[in-house]
Write an enzyme that holds these catalytic residues in place. Structure first.
Site, mmCIF file in Angstrom:
data_model
loop_
_atom_site.group_PDB
_atom_site.id
_atom_site.type_symbol
_atom_site.label_atom_id
_atom_site.label_comp_id
_atom_site.label_asym_id
_atom_site.label_seq_id
_atom_site.Cartn_x
_atom_site.Cartn_y
_atom_site.Cartn_z
ATOM 1 N N CYS A 67 0.711 -1.368 0.111
ATOM 2 C CA CYS A 67 0.054 0.069 0.116
ATOM 3 C C CYS A 67 0.920 1.276 -0.101
ATOM 4 O O CYS A 67 0.314 2.414 -0.120
ATOM 5 C CB CYS A 67 -0.708 -0.095 1.197
ATOM 6 S SG CYS A 67 -1.843 -1.662 1.292
ATOM 7 N N HIS A 111 -3.006 6.817 2.680
ATOM 8 C CA HIS A 111 -3.747 5.730 2.289
ATOM 9 C C HIS A 111 -4.838 5.346 3.115
ATOM 10 O O HIS A 111 -5.046 5.702 4.301
ATOM 11 C CB HIS A 111 -2.427 4.504 2.690
ATOM 12 C CG HIS A 111 -2.926 3.075 2.500
ATOM 13 N ND1 HIS A 111 -3.611 2.756 1.292
ATOM 14 C CD2 HIS A 111 -3.079 1.919 3.362
ATOM 15 C CE1 HIS A 111 -3.943 1.546 1.231
ATOM 16 N NE2 HIS A 111 -3.573 1.051 2.662
ATOM 17 N N ASN A 128 -10.342 -0.277 1.239
ATOM 18 C CA ASN A 128 -8.766 -0.243 1.124
ATOM 19 C C ASN A 128 -8.434 -0.747 -0.284
ATOM 20 O O ASN A 128 -8.567 -1.829 -0.492
ATOM 21 C CB ASN A 128 -8.245 -1.063 2.215
ATOM 22 C CG ASN A 128 -6.595 -1.015 2.007
ATOM 23 O OD1 ASN A 128 -5.983 -0.642 1.042
ATOM 24 N ND2 ASN A 128 -5.988 -1.273 3.191
#
Ligand code: COA
Length: 403
Positions: free
Chosen positions: A125, A267, A297
């Protein structure tokens, strides 16, 4: 600022500016309520523990590369650059189409970016921030002029849909930015990239490793091959610690303080992680761009998607200082400070609409050219079977390859 170059003469200092952005998400929406039929969970639990309400799931004909391609084309339109002007394509992803060829090479081919190098970047990520840093370094050194950095994922394909600890969190999508060289001051000012491989067993997707190897460093540790595993609690603690620390460090490198920041594009993992980061940095949580309620996500795609939505919502002004911050598997984390510049008005480019049409025509030509190449290969194979006189076959293939 003018710096002496290796020949002792003065060369203007180069800056890497974000001049284009684009995003693409699948149409299919998976709501928390839909998940109640798949695993033992509830909309209420997911909303209160994560902030997520729904996420997008790729359809059968969508993939990491196709979503990345869509986002890249949009970013090129905003930048008003042709694919042939791109020198480097980096795709940050944990769900590449293949181990190789890279997703970046597939996108390079589909765009017709004939002068670009291309590679995938694996930093989970944090990958998008790593990719922007790599591209910005290459631009500032003068080795390239323009780069495309894409974060693209189809996380739905590596989720264990029986594991409620992970399958409720992730979604699919892609975001892209175009970086361009300029002597106008601003753009990417500083970055902090970090890794702590000792936390590698906290989240991952075993792919090529083998359980049979004695070496404890090659772990699948009973985790399912090609499926994501995660220790949510430990990752939560790690994330809340590193966001604040790395943003502070990136600010110091850029000669700025937290008061100078107008926006933080984090993020998108968990609303509670963002709230904890806001407390650690002693800033109002509204400084963070948050869209995880709608996309969950999306790993390496989450920062560029949030960036696109922040631009659409008019949350950036020329010369604003903004931060990107990412964290994830590896463990990896990364923060970056960018001075948002309106390079278009600084350098005045025109003809955006007609160039957009020309780009669309070039994509169409590239598509037909690759189909023709594929067809010629099958035809050659067929001819080879029925007529082994290779000379004529080679000539036919050469002609098509020259198209
Ligand atoms: N639905 C309902 N209950 C669930 C559940 C779900 N989807 N997932 C876990 N639970 C249960 C657990 O089994 C546990 O039950 P128990 O108390 O009876 O044992 C309880 O809820 C609490 O679990 P816990 O894991 O402590 O919850 P949490 O508050 O830590 O939230 C995460 C779990 C995964 C949401 C949270 O840890 C998190 O977001 N971590 C970071 C993850 C992340 O960002 N990963 C990506 C990094 S890039």
């Amino acid at each position: 600022m003018v710096l002496p170059n290796s020949e002792g003469t003065s060369a203007p200092r180069l800056y890497a500016h974000i001049v284009g952005w684009g995003m693409a998400v699948p149409e299919k929406i998976l709501r928390n309520q839909d998940l109640e039929a798949i695993v033992e969970t509830s909309d209420e639990w997911i909303r209160t523990r994560t902030g997520i309400r729904e996420r997008r799931i790729a359809g059968e004909r969508e993939s990491t590369a196709s979503l990345g391609l869509k986002a890249a084309r949009k970013a090129l339109d905003v930048a008003d650059l042709f694919p042939s002007e791109i020198d480097l394509i980096i795709v940050a992803t944990s769900t590449p189409e293949n181990i190789f060829p890279s997703t970046a090479s597939l996108i390079q081919n589909w765009l017709g970016a004939s002068r670009a190098g291309a590679f995938d970047l694996s930093a989970a990520c944090s990958g998008f921030v790593y990719g922007v840093d790599m591209a910005a370094q290459a631009i500032r050194s003068g080795s390239i002029k323009a780069a495309l950095v894409i974060g693209a994922e189809t996380m739905s394909r590596v989720l264990d849909w029986q594991d409620r600890g992970t399958c409720i969190l992730f979604g699919d999508g892609a975001g892209a930015v175009v970086l361009k060289s300029s002597t106008v001051e601003g753009g990417v000012l500083s970055s902090v990239l970090r890794s702590d491989g000792s936390g590698g067993d906290l989240l991952g997707i075993p792919t090529v490793g083998s359980e049979d190897l004695d070496n404890p460093d090659f772990f699948t540790n009973g985790h399912k091959m090609h499926k994501m595993y995660m220790n949510g609690g430990e990752v939560f603690k790690f994330a809340t610690r590193v966001i604040g620390e790395s943003i502070e460090e990136a600010l110091v490198k850029a000669g700025l303080t937290i008061e100078d920041l107008s926006l933080i594009v984090p993020h998108q993992a968990n609303q509670r992680i963002i709230q904890a980061a806001a407390r650690a940095l002693k800033v109002d949580v509204d400084i963070f761009v948050v869209n995880l309620d709608r996309y969950g996500n999306t790993s390496a795609a989450s920062i560029p998607i949030a960036l696109c939505e922040a631009v659409q919502a008019d949350r950036m002004r020329p010369n604003d200082y903004i931060a990107f911050t990412g964290f994830g598997g590896g463990l990896t984390w990364a923060s970056m400070i960018v001075q948002w510049t309106d390079l278009k008005s600084a350098e005045t480019r025109t003809g955006v609409l007609s160039n957009q049409r020309r780009r669309q025509i070039s994509y169409w030509v590239v598509r037909w050219r690759s189909q023709l190449r594929r067809l010629s290969k099958s035809l050659n194979q067929f001819l080879q079977r029925i007529n082994p006189r290779r000379g004529r076959i080679m000539r036919l293939r050469d002609k098509v390859d020259q198209l």
